[in-house]
Design a protein around this motif. Structure first.
Motif, PDB file in Angstrom:
ATOM      1  N   UNK A  81       0.834  -1.197   0.000  1.00 22.10           N
ATOM      2  CA  UNK A  81       0.000   0.000   0.000  1.00 22.10           C
ATOM      3  C   UNK A  81       0.859   1.233   0.000  1.00 22.10           C
ATOM      4  N   UNK A  82       0.327   2.287  -0.573  1.00 17.02           N
ATOM      5  CA  UNK A  82       1.054   3.551  -0.508  1.00 17.02           C
ATOM      6  C   UNK A  82       0.251   4.524   0.345  1.00 17.02           C
ATOM      7  N   UNK A  83      -0.105   5.643  -0.168  1.00 17.59           N
ATOM      8  CA  UNK A  83      -0.728   6.657   0.664  1.00 17.59           C
ATOM      9  C   UNK A  83      -2.118   6.251   1.143  1.00 17.59           C
ATOM     10  N   UNK A  84      -2.436   6.677   2.323  1.00 13.69           N
ATOM     11  CA  UNK A  84      -3.777   6.469   2.848  1.00 13.69           C
ATOM     12  C   UNK A  84      -4.589   7.725   2.603  1.00 13.69           C
ATOM     13  N   UNK A  85      -5.860   7.574   2.564  1.00 16.24           N
ATOM     14  CA  UNK A  85      -6.732   8.719   2.353  1.00 16.24           C
ATOM     15  C   UNK A  85      -8.121   8.394   2.856  1.00 16.24           C
ATOM     16  N   UNK A  86      -9.077   9.201   2.446  1.00 13.93           N
ATOM     17  CA  UNK A  86     -10.466   8.942   2.789  1.00 13.93           C
ATOM     18  C   UNK A  86     -11.275   8.874   1.515  1.00 13.93           C
ATOM     19  N   UNK A  87     -12.375   8.161   1.574  1.00 15.68           N
ATOM     20  CA  UNK A  87     -13.215   7.910   0.416  1.00 15.68           C
ATOM     21  C   UNK A  87     -14.633   8.342   0.752  1.00 15.68           C
ATOM     22  N   UNK A  88     -15.277   9.037  -0.167  1.00 14.78           N
ATOM     23  CA  UNK A  88     -16.659   9.458   0.028  1.00 14.78           C
ATOM     24  C   UNK A  88     -17.465   9.042  -1.194  1.00 14.78           C
ATOM     25  N   UNK A  89     -18.342   8.053  -1.036  1.00 19.69           N
ATOM     26  CA  UNK A  89     -19.176   7.589  -2.138  1.00 19.69           C
ATOM     27  C   UNK A  89     -20.568   8.205  -2.079  1.00 19.69           C
ATOM     28  N   UNK A  90     -20.920   8.745  -0.936  1.00 19.12           N
ATOM     29  CA  UNK A  90     -22.262   9.296  -0.735  1.00 19.12           C
ATOM     30  C   UNK A  90     -22.125  10.508   0.176  1.00 19.12           C
ATOM     31  N   UNK A  91     -22.539  11.664  -0.299  1.00 14.07           N
ATOM     32  CA  UNK A  91     -22.382  12.897   0.466  1.00 14.07           C
ATOM     33  C   UNK A  91     -23.158  12.882   1.779  1.00 14.07           C
ATOM     34  N   UNK A  92     -24.158  12.015   1.892  1.00 11.29           N
ATOM     35  CA  UNK A  92     -24.936  11.947   3.129  1.00 11.29           C
ATOM     36  C   UNK A  92     -24.292  11.029   4.170  1.00 11.29           C
ATOM     37  N   UNK A  93     -23.221  10.330   3.795  1.00 13.36           N
ATOM     38  CA  UNK A  93     -22.498   9.434   4.704  1.00 13.36           C
ATOM     39  C   UNK A  93     -21.158  10.058   5.080  1.00 13.36           C
ATOM     40  N   UNK A  94     -20.599   9.642   6.182  1.00 14.15           N
ATOM     41  CA  UNK A  94     -19.266  10.131   6.552  1.00 14.15           C
ATOM     42  C   UNK A  94     -18.214   9.435   5.685  1.00 14.15           C
ATOM     43  N   UNK A  95     -17.032  10.020   5.625  1.00 14.46           N
ATOM     44  CA  UNK A  95     -15.963   9.428   4.817  1.00 14.46           C
ATOM     45  C   UNK A  95     -15.463   8.141   5.464  1.00 14.46           C
ATOM     46  N   UNK A  96     -14.858   7.278   4.654  1.00 11.47           N
ATOM     47  CA  UNK A  96     -14.316   6.006   5.120  1.00 11.47           C
ATOM     48  C   UNK A  96     -12.829   5.969   4.801  1.00 11.47           C
ATOM     49  N   UNK A  97     -12.013   5.343   5.667  1.00  8.58           N
ATOM     50  CA  UNK A  97     -10.574   5.258   5.386  1.00  8.58           C
ATOM     51  C   UNK A  97     -10.301   4.406   4.148  1.00  8.58           C
ATOM     52  N   UNK A  98      -9.236   4.731   3.419  1.00  4.86           N
ATOM     53  CA  UNK A  98      -8.899   4.026   2.187  1.00  4.86           C
ATOM     54  C   UNK A  98      -7.381   3.910   2.092  1.00  4.86           C
ATOM     55  N   UNK A  99      -6.904   2.782   1.592  1.00  8.33           N
ATOM     56  CA  UNK A  99      -5.482   2.586   1.313  1.00  8.33           C
ATOM     57  C   UNK A  99      -5.356   2.168  -0.143  1.00  8.33           C
ATOM     58  N   UNK A 100      -4.505   2.838  -0.894  1.00  2.00           N
ATOM     59  CA  UNK A 100      -4.248   2.471  -2.284  1.00  2.00           C
ATOM     60  C   UNK A 100      -3.273   1.297  -2.295  1.00  2.00           C
TER      61      UNK A 100
END
Length: 54
Positions: free
Chosen positions: A27-46
């Motif tokens: 994995x490289x950089x971690x970030x956050x993912x938002x698939x739905x503006x009404x939900x909170x962001x979720x952690x993501x690893x590339x």
């Protein structure tokens, strides 16, 4: 005790179908993912294959 992560079935199928020899991923950089503006962001690893970088 190590942290364990379960992969979603579609992602696991893609990993199993990948043809590189070693099967090593990193994995490289971690970030956050938002698939739905009404939900909170979720952690993501590339993640990429250590052999072909895909």
């Amino acid at each position: 005790m190590a942290n364990r992560v379960s992969l979603p079935p579609p992602l696991l199928a893609d990993v199993e179908a990948h043809r590189c020899f070693s099967g090593c991923y990193s994995g490289d950089s971690t970030g956050v993912f938002c698939a739905d503006a009404s939900q909170s962001t979720a952690p993501m690893v590339n993640v990429h294959c250590s052999d072909c970088l895909t």
